[in-house]
Write an enzyme that holds these catalytic residues in place. Sequence first.
Site, PDB file in Angstrom:
ATOM      1  N   ILE A  96       0.846  -1.195   0.000  1.00 14.42           N
ATOM      2  CA  ILE A  96       0.000   0.000   0.000  1.00 14.42           C
ATOM      3  C   ILE A  96       0.882   1.245   0.000  1.00 14.42           C
ATOM      4  O   ILE A  96       1.813   1.349   0.806  1.00 14.42           O
ATOM      5  CB  ILE A  96      -0.893   0.038   1.265  1.00 14.42           C
ATOM      6  CG1 ILE A  96      -1.663  -1.279   1.419  1.00 14.42           C
ATOM      7  CG2 ILE A  96      -1.858   1.219   1.225  1.00 14.42           C
ATOM      8  CD1 ILE A  96      -2.262  -1.460   2.811  1.00 14.42           C
ATOM      9  N   CYS A  97       0.601   2.168  -0.890  1.00 14.31           N
ATOM     10  CA  CYS A  97       1.328   3.435  -0.927  1.00 14.31           C
ATOM     11  C   CYS A  97       0.542   4.441  -0.095  1.00 14.31           C
ATOM     12  O   CYS A  97      -0.432   5.025  -0.554  1.00 14.31           O
ATOM     13  CB  CYS A  97       1.478   3.906  -2.376  1.00 14.31           C
ATOM     14  SG  CYS A  97       2.341   5.474  -2.520  1.00 14.31           S
TER      15      CYS A  97
END
Lengths: 148, 154
Positions: free
Chosen positions: B93-94
């Site tokens: 996840i960014c």
Amino acid sequence: MGNCLKRSTTDDISLLRGSDSVRESSSDQLGPSPYQETLPIQAATPVYHPSPSVTRSVAQLTEEEQVKIAKRIGLIQHLPTGTYDGCKKARECVICMVEFLVGDAVRYLPCMHTYHMACIDDWLMRSLTCPSCMEPVDAALLTSYETN
Amino acid sequence: MAGMSPSERRLQKELMSLVKEPPPGVTVHADLVEKNLLQWIINMEGASGTLYEGESFQLQFKFSNKYPFDSPEVTFVGSNIPVHPHVYSNGHICLSILTDDWSPALSVQAVCLSIVSMLSSCKEKKRPPDNAFYVKTCSKNPKKTKWWYHDDSV
């Protein structure tokens, strides 16, 4: 955080932590042992965080990082400290999530957020921001000097 | 709680409050966590009225013994990885609060809420533009990725 008071008496050492949990648990388990005298020396090898996610021992630091950390220690020591007096505004240290007890050693940041001294010093050695409001501690400290 | 390190004590507190008052759509596998406090699996339902309504996801949290000074390692795991511009197909996840913008005042609950809201504000289900390259070249640990946070709109 049972050893807050012990830490606060040893000025610089209180800031040079990182291997605390190791020290606490090992002394708990071993109790008095023939190795007792050598253990604190190993545990005292200071670990630093030139930036939040970087962990290095003192021997691995560049000169630039050493200066940065020395400045940071100086700055942290200028932040006011005290003992918790039962004030109702701050009930819990949001870092360890433990309620303040009267007599706990606490540190006040310029934004007026309060933490256990041991908890916040550990964080400030990584990042000079208030965990609650993200206010940069150094900028706020300079401003408070100018206005006072 | 005797004999616990400060990070374990905090995780135990967080676990109790997450079991007692979970945010909407979030449930923690408490029996799994009790076996290993340093690794959590959390179920997350897509919020109703969003593109993810009716879907369910699994999040894995890994904590180091320096938590909460170190951020947790958070990834989507399992068979359903949400299709979202900030979620890679390997589950990474960014999200800036998971690395650069982490604060010890954040918590598992705060991270879950942040991820629910990230999913909820999505307008078009698609993978990040560099998904194929990233998934092929990245480290297993998303915290080792040098993320570029440039899009706050989703």
